[in-house]
Design an enzyme around this catalytic site. Structure first.
Site: not given
Ligand code: 9MR
Length: 735
Positions: A341, A708, A717
């Site tokens: 992010d 995955d 992540e």
């Protein structure tokens, strides 16, 4: 690198026989119902809409001219709105499409109105007209769903054609069975010649079976029999172990055969982890915010500076608080993006910097490691230059003198709402905001800045002094505001990083301030902390939320004059003993066995941090049993596991390469790269919080709770705090 599309993978999965892993309940299905109106474009394109000019109907297909010169996929699109979706129902999304060779269509099913949530997406590269089909399970109910084909982002114009658009509800869900390859599980990277060498065989046999070790030429060089281990709790599989530690000859391309199966190949090599030590740390440069990533330094990863006040970014140069939180703005440019992010969070930045610097303090070889960063070649070790990029940011998050809560640190800075995928940092158009201060963030800043003060002193006295002043101020401010807790509810647009227990953070910060200054006030706080005598080595030793062990480890490893140091060191050795005992119980050699077999978010980093405690046991005692335990833990990370895959990108025959990230988003846009070599995936997470993992893995047993796929943000992540223990452990192994 191993790169396979979902499409290819699902085809392979269909032909590979694998043992049954979890058996989903089979619900009753509603009749199959088409949701798209006029998907065949019969005589008209209605009710499809186009932001790409009018449709041309040719040969039964609908075509549009896509303009060039747009930036985002969604800048040009065609689609249909007002589609009904029912939560929990499985849909088959299919269409025929073609276009100029290599152009990518982002085909989505999602919300047709703000916030335009995407429920399912695929981004095939086009060419000849062909059929595409996938199934997915809707995570929410809506009457304003949308099927759309996003076509933007091309510098030059092109032509797109589509036909037979279909979204059929009520289809049976696809049963996902991971491709786990041969049943003999090895460290796919390498075993050390003088280290332990163990493998795990998944088998129905309950009595010992013979095994053979072959070299690259296929010649059998060692043999023996397996040890039955029964059903492994962490995977639900019946397993046996192979111990071939006695074989010590270096080489590449070895394989192990047992029970009629041959493992993936591996090396026996003393130097195998030297490159990983570098790669795990090089990861940080490409996570940098506020600076252009140079393609000459990271071929394939170059990108413009993110969040530097150049449109469409709103920039981090003068970031306001959330409404009502403060009346000033701060320049918080720089730092590392936390993960996949665009957020930057002080608690997680603090623990990440600390662990990178802890590796530096523990392993002198890191002084010379070349990270190929813009600062390389100056007089400061690259590791310190890299960590400083984050430290400067952490210090910039401190409230200025004269303002309410002066000296405290804002908990985090991120976008007002979550950004979509893919989205390069410099293209993020959202408003950035500072969130309230927190005691935990303030103490994580105090701890890491106090540590920095001693580490950087030799290279930059002024910076070291500034760091120490920031640490002292932060510590005092935290003492004055000991219960400013970051709430779980503050998780819109960025992670909450909520933390209601801060005695550990106080302990860690006091320990770092004491080690650096030797001052009595900090010594007194260390000695009177309830954490000082507590058993801090739980199921997971430490992470961003539980930092007491970070303080304890540094007190044990970094020279200092705390009264009672022998007891501190003994407590760390007891922690190492604990993880050793756990590891011995595990047929896959994992030093992790959480209560109820509930593996936590980012389990790979927890396992690696437990290995840091094992390594600390070795540093303190010199006992090889702890060193060997670290090496055995590495085997799990690199393929000796239930999924038969490495969790570090580019290491091992089959490795994670689709980690959730907005800019290493190759799975969504072939023009973007996969994560850099040396990137750790979060790993199995029993709680599978994301809808994608839920659609594939519901009912999974611990080690199987991983996929995955870029959509699986709760299992796959990448983060700055997860690569840090990878760097620490690879530095240990390399030295
Ligand atoms: O790593 C964090 C994990 O321990 C928490 O359980 C989880 C939910 O709060 O959040 C994880 O951190 C994420 C953060 O909130 C936002 N950036 C990505 C992080 C990794 O997934």
């Amino acid at each position: 690198m191993f790169v396979m599309s979902l499409w290819e993978r699902s085809r392979i999965i269909a032909v590979v026989a694998v043992s049954a892993l979890f058996v989903p309940a089979v619900p009753a299905f509603a009749a199959e119902v088409e949701q798209v109106v006029n998907g065949g474009f019969d005589g008209t394109a209605d009710p499809f809409w186009s932001s790409s000019g009018p449709f041309t109907l040719t040969g039964g297909r609908a075509c549009v001219d896509v303009p060039g010169g747009t930036v985002n996929k969604w800048d040009v699109a065609v689609g249909q709105n007002d589609i009904d979706l029912v939560a929990g129902e499985t849909y088959r999304f299919s269409f025929d499409a073609g276009g100029d060779a290599g152009k990518v269509v982002r085909a989505i099913v999602g919300l047709g109105a703000d916030p335009y949530t995407t429920y399912f997406e695929q981004s095939p590269a086009l060419g000849e007209f062909q059929h595409y089909s996938w199934t997915f399970t809707a995570p929410a109910d809506t009457a304003i769903g949308q099927v759309a084909f996003q076509l933007g982002g091309s510098p030059d114009p092109w032509n797109f054609c589509v036909d037979n658009v279909s979204l059929v509800g009520g289809v049976p869900p696809e049963v996902y069975v991971p491709d786990t390859g041969p049943r003999v599980r090895v460290n796919q990277v390498a075993y050390l010649p003088d280290g332990p060498k163990a493998a795990t065989v998944v088998t129905s046999a309950t009595t010992p079976v013979p095994w053979q070790l072959a070299n690259a030429a296929g010649k059998v060089v060692a043999r023996g029999t397996t040890t039955p281990r029964g059903v492994d709790v962490s995977s639900g599989q019946n397993v046996q172990t192979i111990d071939f530690s006695r074989y010590t000859k270096r080489g590449t391309g070895y394989t192990l055969t047992a029970d009629g199966e041959t493992s993936r190949p591996f090396d026996i090599d003393a130097k195998a982890y030297d490159k990983l030590r570098t790669d795990a740390l090089k990861f940080y440069y490409t996570q940098r915010s506020g600076i252009e990533i140079r393609d000459d330094l990271r071929p394939g990863y170059g990108r413009p500076a993110g969040h530097v006040d150049v449109a469409p970014n709103q920039g981090d140069g003068a970031v306001p608080c959330q409404p009502g939180v403060c009346d000033y703005t701060l320049n918080v440019r720089g730092g590392w993006y936390d993960a996949g992010d665009h957020g930057k969070y002080v608690v997680n930045g603090g623990i990440s910097v600390w662990e990178v610097l802890s590796a530096y303090e523990t392993f002198s070889a890191l002084r010379k490691v070349d990270l190929n960063i813009p600062e390389s070649g100056n007089r400061t070790p690259d590791v310190l230059d890299e960590a400083r990029w984050e430290l400067d940011f952490l210090m910039s998050m401190q409230v200025p003198a004269g303002k309410p809560y002066a000296g405290m640190a804002h908990h985090k800075i991120h976008d007002q709402a979550w950004t979509g995928l893919p989205l390069l940092p410099h293209l993020d158009p959202q408003r950035r905001e500072l969130h309230p201060v927190s005691t935990a963030a303030t103490l994580n800043l105090a701890a890491s800045a106090a540590q920095a003060a001693r580490v950087y002193k030799k290279y930059d006295r002024a910076f070291a002094a500034r760091a120490l002043a920031a640490a002292r101020t932060a510590y005092a401010a935290a003492k004055a505001n000991p219960v400013k807790l970051a709430p779980e509810s503050d998780g819109v647009g960025g992670g909450a990083y909520n933390d209601t227990k801060v005695t550990d953070d106080f302990y860690w910060a006091a320990a770092e301030l004491f080690i650096t200054t030797g001052e009595k006030q900090y010594q007194a706080d260390v000695l009177s902390s309830p954490e000082h005598t507590a058993d801090v080595f739980g199921a997971g030793a430490f992470d961003w939320a539980s930092t007491a062990a970070a303080g304890r480890l540094d007190l044990a490893l970094v020279p200092n004059r705390l009264p009672g140091l022998a007891a501190v060191k003994a407590s760390v050795v007891r922690g190492a003993e604990k993880y050793l005992a756990i590891q011995r119980q595990q047929p896959y050699g994992v030093p992790y066995a959480p209560a109820n077999n509930a593996w936590d978010w980012g389990s790979n980093s927890i396992i690696l941090n437990n290995m840091v405690v094992l390594a600390a046991g070795y540093e303190i005692t010199g006992r090889s049993v702890y060193r060997n335990a670290v090496l055995t833990g590495l085997d799990y990370m690199f393929g000796r596991n239930a999924l038969n895959q490495s969790y570090v990108t580019g290491y091992g025959e089959v490795s994670s390469h689709n980690q959730h990230s907005r800019w290493y988003a190759r799975q969504l846009d072939p023009a973007l790269p996969n994560p850099p070599v040396g990137t750790l995936a979060g790993g199995p997470n029993s709680s599978i919080q994301d809808p994608y993992a839920q659609s594939k893995l519901t009912g999974c047993v611990a080690q199987f709770c991983y996929i995955d796929d870029i959509q699986s943000w709760s299992t796959n992540e990448l983060t700055i705090n997860w690569n840090a223990p990878l760097a620490w452990i690879s530095a240990f192994v390399a030295s």
